[in-house]
Design a protein around this motif. Structure first.
Motif, PDB file in Angstrom:
ATOM      1  N   VAL A 564       0.987  -1.090   0.009  1.00 24.76           N
ATOM      2  CA  VAL A 564       0.056  -0.009  -0.032  1.00 24.76           C
ATOM      3  C   VAL A 564       0.846   1.119  -0.048  1.00 24.76           C
ATOM      4  O   VAL A 564       1.661   1.577   0.926  1.00 24.76           O
ATOM      5  N   LEU A 565       0.812   2.197  -1.207  1.00 26.00           N
ATOM      6  CA  LEU A 565       1.676   3.117  -1.132  1.00 26.00           C
ATOM      7  C   LEU A 565       0.988   4.547  -1.401  1.00 26.00           C
ATOM      8  O   LEU A 565      -0.364   4.311  -1.140  1.00 26.00           O
ATOM      9  N   ALA A 566       1.546   5.344  -1.649  1.00 26.83           N
ATOM     10  CA  ALA A 566       0.560   7.028  -1.366  1.00 26.83           C
ATOM     11  C   ALA A 566       1.193   7.808  -2.406  1.00 26.83           C
ATOM     12  O   ALA A 566       2.215   8.095  -2.735  1.00 26.83           O
ATOM     13  N   ARG A 567       0.025   8.611  -3.073  1.00 27.32           N
ATOM     14  CA  ARG A 567       0.395   9.664  -4.052  1.00 27.32           C
ATOM     15  C   ARG A 567       0.278  10.936  -3.173  1.00 27.32           C
ATOM     16  O   ARG A 567       1.079  11.943  -3.581  1.00 27.32           O
ATOM     17  N   GLU A 568       0.054  11.068  -1.905  1.00 29.42           N
ATOM     18  CA  GLU A 568      -0.033  12.240  -1.211  1.00 29.42           C
ATOM     19  C   GLU A 568      -0.785  11.765   0.294  1.00 29.42           C
ATOM     20  O   GLU A 568      -1.211  10.538   0.344  1.00 29.42           O
ATOM     21  N   ILE A 569      -0.584  12.571   1.247  1.00 29.41           N
ATOM     22  CA  ILE A 569      -1.190  12.402   2.551  1.00 29.41           C
ATOM     23  C   ILE A 569      -2.915  12.288   2.357  1.00 29.41           C
ATOM     24  O   ILE A 569      -3.428  13.202   1.790  1.00 29.41           O
ATOM     25  N   GLY A 570      -3.438  11.151   2.566  1.00 31.91           N
ATOM     26  CA  GLY A 570      -5.046  10.903   2.425  1.00 31.91           C
ATOM     27  C   GLY A 570      -5.142  10.334   1.009  1.00 31.91           C
ATOM     28  O   GLY A 570      -6.100  10.195   0.409  1.00 31.91           O
ATOM     29  N   GLY A 571      -4.021   9.879   0.367  1.00 27.20           N
ATOM     30  CA  GLY A 571      -4.215   9.150  -1.054  1.00 27.20           C
ATOM     31  C   GLY A 571      -3.398   7.875  -1.133  1.00 27.20           C
ATOM     32  O   GLY A 571      -2.536   7.781  -2.061  1.00 27.20           O
ATOM     33  N   ALA A 572      -3.825   7.071  -0.312  1.00 30.96           N
ATOM     34  CA  ALA A 572      -3.225   5.687  -0.422  1.00 30.96           C
ATOM     35  C   ALA A 572      -3.861   4.991  -1.487  1.00 30.96           C
ATOM     36  O   ALA A 572      -5.055   5.103  -2.065  1.00 30.96           O
ATOM     37  N   PHE A 573      -3.104   4.072  -1.959  1.00 26.09           N
ATOM     38  CA  PHE A 573      -3.526   3.031  -3.048  1.00 26.09           C
ATOM     39  C   PHE A 573      -2.855   1.724  -2.873  1.00 26.09           C
ATOM     40  O   PHE A 573      -1.655   1.623  -2.458  1.00 26.09           O
ATOM     41  N   VAL A 574      -3.380   0.790  -3.502  1.00 26.99           N
ATOM     42  CA  VAL A 574      -2.730  -0.785  -3.159  1.00 26.99           C
ATOM     43  C   VAL A 574      -1.810  -1.044  -4.637  1.00 26.99           C
ATOM     44  O   VAL A 574      -2.465  -0.607  -5.754  1.00 26.99           O
ATOM     45  N   ALA A 575      -0.507  -1.115  -4.676  1.00 30.40           N
ATOM     46  CA  ALA A 575       0.343  -1.422  -5.612  1.00 30.40           C
ATOM     47  C   ALA A 575       0.703  -2.674  -5.598  1.00 30.40           C
ATOM     48  O   ALA A 575       1.394  -3.381  -5.016  1.00 30.40           O
ATOM     49  N   LYS A 576       0.278  -3.414  -6.843  1.00 30.55           N
ATOM     50  CA  LYS A 576       0.613  -4.714  -7.054  1.00 30.55           C
ATOM     51  C   LYS A 576       1.764  -4.920  -7.901  1.00 30.55           C
ATOM     52  O   LYS A 576       2.244  -4.134  -8.600  1.00 30.55           O
ATOM     53  N   ASN A 577       2.347  -6.009  -7.935  1.00 30.49           N
ATOM     54  CA  ASN A 577       3.897  -6.545  -8.571  1.00 30.49           C
ATOM     55  C   ASN A 577       4.863  -5.501  -8.610  1.00 30.49           C
ATOM     56  O   ASN A 577       5.242  -5.241  -9.365  1.00 30.49           O
ATOM     57  N   VAL A 578       4.933  -4.978  -7.398  1.00 26.01           N
ATOM     58  CA  VAL A 578       6.199  -4.075  -6.859  1.00 26.01           C
ATOM     59  C   VAL A 578       7.417  -4.796  -7.277  1.00 26.01           C
ATOM     60  O   VAL A 578       7.584  -5.873  -6.774  1.00 26.01           O
ATOM     61  N   ASP A 579       8.335  -4.216  -8.049  1.00 29.48           N
ATOM     62  CA  ASP A 579       9.687  -4.681  -8.428  1.00 29.48           C
ATOM     63  C   ASP A 579      10.583  -4.866  -7.032  1.00 29.48           C
ATOM     64  O   ASP A 579      10.569  -4.050  -6.220  1.00 29.48           O
ATOM     65  N   ALA A 580      10.770  -6.357  -6.855  1.00 26.52           N
ATOM     66  CA  ALA A 580      11.479  -6.499  -5.505  1.00 26.52           C
ATOM     67  C   ALA A 580      12.924  -5.823  -5.602  1.00 26.52           C
ATOM     68  O   ALA A 580      13.396  -5.555  -4.553  1.00 26.52           O
ATOM     69  N   ARG A 581      13.328  -5.389  -6.698  1.00 28.37           N
ATOM     70  CA  ARG A 581      14.798  -5.166  -6.797  1.00 28.37           C
ATOM     71  C   ARG A 581      14.558  -3.519  -6.347  1.00 28.37           C
ATOM     72  O   ARG A 581      15.570  -3.053  -5.459  1.00 28.37           O
ATOM     73  N   GLU A 582      13.558  -2.836  -6.513  1.00 35.36           N
ATOM     74  CA  GLU A 582      13.509  -1.583  -6.080  1.00 35.36           C
ATOM     75  C   GLU A 582      13.223  -1.768  -4.410  1.00 35.36           C
ATOM     76  O   GLU A 582      13.715  -0.507  -3.772  1.00 35.36           O
ATOM     77  N   VAL A 583      12.362  -2.621  -3.952  1.00 35.05           N
ATOM     78  CA  VAL A 583      12.198  -2.587  -2.580  1.00 35.05           C
ATOM     79  C   VAL A 583      13.698  -2.908  -1.825  1.00 35.05           C
ATOM     80  O   VAL A 583      14.014  -2.277  -0.844  1.00 35.05           O
ATOM     81  N   LEU A 584      14.633  -3.808  -2.521  1.00 36.19           N
ATOM     82  CA  LEU A 584      15.744  -4.213  -1.778  1.00 36.19           C
ATOM     83  C   LEU A 584      16.657  -2.866  -1.805  1.00 36.19           C
ATOM     84  O   LEU A 584      17.337  -2.591  -0.751  1.00 36.19           O
ATOM     85  N   ALA A 585      16.521  -1.957  -2.817  1.00 33.47           N
ATOM     86  CA  ALA A 585      17.506  -0.967  -2.736  1.00 33.47           C
ATOM     87  C   ALA A 585      17.127   0.003  -1.993  1.00 33.47           C
ATOM     88  O   ALA A 585      17.817   0.800  -1.375  1.00 33.47           O
ATOM     89  N   PHE A 586      15.877   0.202  -1.895  1.00 37.13           N
ATOM     90  CA  PHE A 586      15.249   1.070  -0.669  1.00 37.13           C
ATOM     91  C   PHE A 586      15.472   0.560   0.733  1.00 37.13           C
ATOM     92  O   PHE A 586      16.023   1.549   1.439  1.00 37.13           O
ATOM     93  N   LEU A 587      15.387  -0.502   0.992  1.00 34.94           N
ATOM     94  CA  LEU A 587      15.898  -1.152   2.363  1.00 34.94           C
ATOM     95  C   LEU A 587      17.182  -0.875   2.610  1.00 34.94           C
ATOM     96  O   LEU A 587      17.674  -0.622   3.697  1.00 34.94           O
ATOM     97  N   LYS A 588      17.980  -1.058   1.574  1.00 27.20           N
ATOM     98  CA  LYS A 588      19.586  -0.815   1.719  1.00 27.20           C
ATOM     99  C   LYS A 588      19.786   0.618   2.055  1.00 27.20           C
ATOM    100  O   LYS A 588      20.545   0.808   2.993  1.00 27.20           O
ATOM    101  N   SER A 589      19.229   1.427   1.520  1.00 23.57           N
ATOM    102  CA  SER A 589      19.211   3.000   1.735  1.00 23.57           C
ATOM    103  C   SER A 589      18.711   3.298   3.245  1.00 23.57           C
ATOM    104  O   SER A 589      19.326   4.104   3.718  1.00 23.57           O
ATOM    105  N   GLU A 590      17.685   2.532   3.440  1.00 23.06           N
ATOM    106  CA  GLU A 590      17.391   2.861   4.776  1.00 23.06           C
ATOM    107  C   GLU A 590      18.097   2.363   6.098  1.00 23.06           C
ATOM    108  O   GLU A 590      17.988   2.962   7.013  1.00 23.06           O
ATOM    109  N   MET A 591      19.070   1.288   5.577  1.00 18.57           N
ATOM    110  CA  MET A 591      19.652   0.616   6.661  1.00 18.57           C
ATOM    111  C   MET A 591      21.334   0.985   6.746  1.00 18.57           C
ATOM    112  O   MET A 591      21.914   0.453   7.598  1.00 18.57           O
TER     113      MET A 591
END
Length: 591
Positions: A564-591
């Protein structure tokens, strides 16, 4: 041929004061205070026009939001209820940037409102004498406080009570019976003279802010107003009651659902010493037999072994299909007891009495029940709707502060999903939710209303209901990696980190702007919630481990990640088939 000279035209120079005043205000508001009839609305509109600012009348906003007039609100709910709503509306409006804001006569008496006005603007008292005010208001019927046998004496009493508080305003303008333009000119001149030397809003020294929470506090003679939210599911519809004193009424209300029923009360070792006896006494007084089943407090009780034990004890207590299983506790107890109720004799009636903020706004509503497995959180369970939810806010008084904060994360979630105005109210008044019962009732009711609407449209999470998982894909993965150890990370804290990550990830993907992501993070931090993985004590897993934990999320379809991602505050939406490589890159930047 001669030409006659053209007549010279003199153009009056533009008044430089409005632009200068706007520059000095920056993002702050001009807030007009004073007695009814002092001219706040009529003069305020014309002042706003001269300044090139928007004008808002707080009373109009309150009436519009309530769908009834101010006198009707007073008559139906009383002054205390109106004042609570007035404060919440003003907190939201004061976040709206530069404007001229006219307030009701009693608004400035609330010390919290005075402090917020001091933080967000400059206050101007429109002062008028008794005879002038009486002459202006006596012919009107929309002044509920003057509907007395002697309006003149009532007005004088109100002035004696309020004028010492009004006198603490930044500026004062005497309201005479002169044309409005003259009053506007007088106000404009005062602002032009005083604003350059007046520290207002964020520039005001902290020590100059009002601090007393008791001086001139409004009287609270009326009992706290209760809220009722209905979950519309056809013949399985049910009510969520929110307010004070509901635990003592549980027996009476459950007896109406199931006269003469036996009740299995599932609770935990922390809640039982506090609320089990009052609940059993209430049930007994209404002719209902009860048996208590106590489990250990904590996420560890959401297991197959404990589930089996509770089932056996309920059967031993001779709980039949038309009897009732009652969940008395937080989210763990509610999920466990609900799954027991769904399974016992293939399903019996279920009542939720949530005692934590998290359970009152989220897990007690909507019928999701279940337990954990080593593979993930809530992977074993069933949809089983309650017949009634009793959210007694008095039980929040014994809730540890950490648990209350954790529940607040779920409250914030509802504003982020699709109610920006609710989030803005929390930004302005979030601290009051931690200590004020009216604010708690409001926050719980708004949260439950949104969840009830979503559940009514999508009971079994085939579409829209997935929005309620905002922040949970990240959060559940972190909980699993921590072994559901509530000493180091409780569910609401994981959700808070997940909410902040969902917005940061949305910004990374170019879906929402950085300002919204920062606002979410700052608000959660301001109330003491974690927003980053580094906030978790002794977190030792790497980005790959977090991603692998996410693959066990219930929203995964054929191995594809759903967020579940967001375009703005109060603007959430369900995002399917999110690229796992994008998620992993984000997690690495977070950690």
């Amino acid at each position: 041929m001669t030409t006659s000279p053209c007549a010279e035209t003199t153009i009056a120079p533009a008044d430089p004061r409005p632009a200068a005043i706007r520059a000095l205000l920056e993002d702050n508001c001009i807030v007009l205070i004073g007695m009814m009839g002092s001219g706040k609305s009529s003069i305020g509109q014309k002042l706003a026009q001269r300044l090139g600012l928007k004008f808002i009348d707080a009373d109009v906003e309150i009436a519009t939001a309530a769908g009834m007039s101010i006198p009707e609100i007073f008559a139906k709910f009383g002054e205390g209820y109106f004042r609570d709503g007035e404060r919440r509306v003003l907190y939201r409006l004061l976040n709206g940037g530069p404007m001229v804001l006219a307030t009701g006569g009693g608004a400035f008496l609330d010390p919290r409102t005075r402090r917020r006005i001091a933080e967000r603007g400059v206050s101007i008292w429109f002062d008028a004498d008794h005879d002038t005010l009486l002459r202006r208001v006596r012919r009107k019927s929309d002044r509920p406080l003057l509907q007395t046998e002697d309006p003149s004496a009532t007005l004088r009493r109100l002035m004696d009570e309020r004028n010492p508080v009004y006198a603490t305003a930044d500026l004062k303008v005497v309201s005479h019976d002169v044309p409005h333009e003259a009053m506007v000119e007088q106000t404009l001149a005062l602002l032009a003279e005083r604003l350059p030397t007046l520290a207002c809003g964020a520039k005001r020294p902290f020590e100059d802010l009002p601090t007393s929470m008791n001086q001139f506090a409004p009287r609270r003679d009326e009992p706290l107003h209760r809220e009722t939210v209905r979950v519309q599911l056809g013949p399985r519809s049910y009510e969520i009651l929110i307010g004070s004193g509901l635990l003592s009424e549980a027996g009476e209300r459950i007896a109406k659902l199931a006269p003469g029923a036996a009740c299995a009360i599932v609770t935990d070792s922390h809640v039982a010493p506090l609320y089990l006896s009052p609940l059993q006494a209430s049930l007994e007084a209404s002719g209902l037999r009860s048996a208590a089943i106590v489990v250990e407090a904590g996420e560890g009780s959401k297991s197959l072994s404990v589930f089996g034990r509770v089932l056996e004890e309920a059967l031993a207590a001779k709980i039949e299909r038309r009897d009732v299983v009652i969940a008395l506790g937080g989210g763990v107890v509610g999920d466990l007891a609900g799954f027991v109720s769904a399974s016992l004799r293939r399903g019996c009636r279920f009542v939720q009495i949530p005692t934590t903020l998290l359970a009152q706004v989220d897990s007690s509503v909507g019928g999701k029940t279940g337990i954990n497995s080593p593979q993930g959180k809530n992977l074993i369970g069933a949809f089983h709707q309650p017949s009634l939810v009793l959210a007694d806010i008095d039980t929040l008084e014994t809730l540890p502060e950490r648990e209350f904060r954790a529940g607040y994360a779920e409250v914030v979630k509802y504003g982020l999903i699709r109610d920006r105005r609710f989030f803005e109210w929390l930004e302005a008044d979030g601290e009051a939710v931690f200590c004020g019962k009216p604010e708690q009732i409001c926050a719980i009711a708004v949260s439950c209303e949104m969840k009830a609407c979503i559940v009514g449209n999508d009971e079994t999470e085939q579409g829209e209901r997935a929005l309620l998982n905002l922040g949970h894909t990240f959060g559940h993965a972190l909980e699993r990696l921590m072994g559901y150890n509530s000493q180091r990370l409780v569910h609401g804290e994981a959700v808070a980190i997940g909410l902040a990550q969902a917005y940061r990830f949305s910004h990374r993907l170019g879906l929402c702007n950085s300002q919204d992501a920062t606002r979410v993070e700052r608000h959660l931090e301001r109330v003491g919630l974690p927003t980053r993985i580094s906030d978790i004590p002794d977190f030792g897993s790497d980005a790959e481990a977090v991603l692998e934990a996410m693959r066990q999320d219930k929203k995964v379809e054929r191995g594809a990640l759903t967020f579940v991602l967001a375009r703005e505050i109060g603007g959430a939406f369900v995002a399917k088939n999110v690229d796992a490589r994008e998620v992993l890159a984000f997690l690495k930047s977070e950690m």
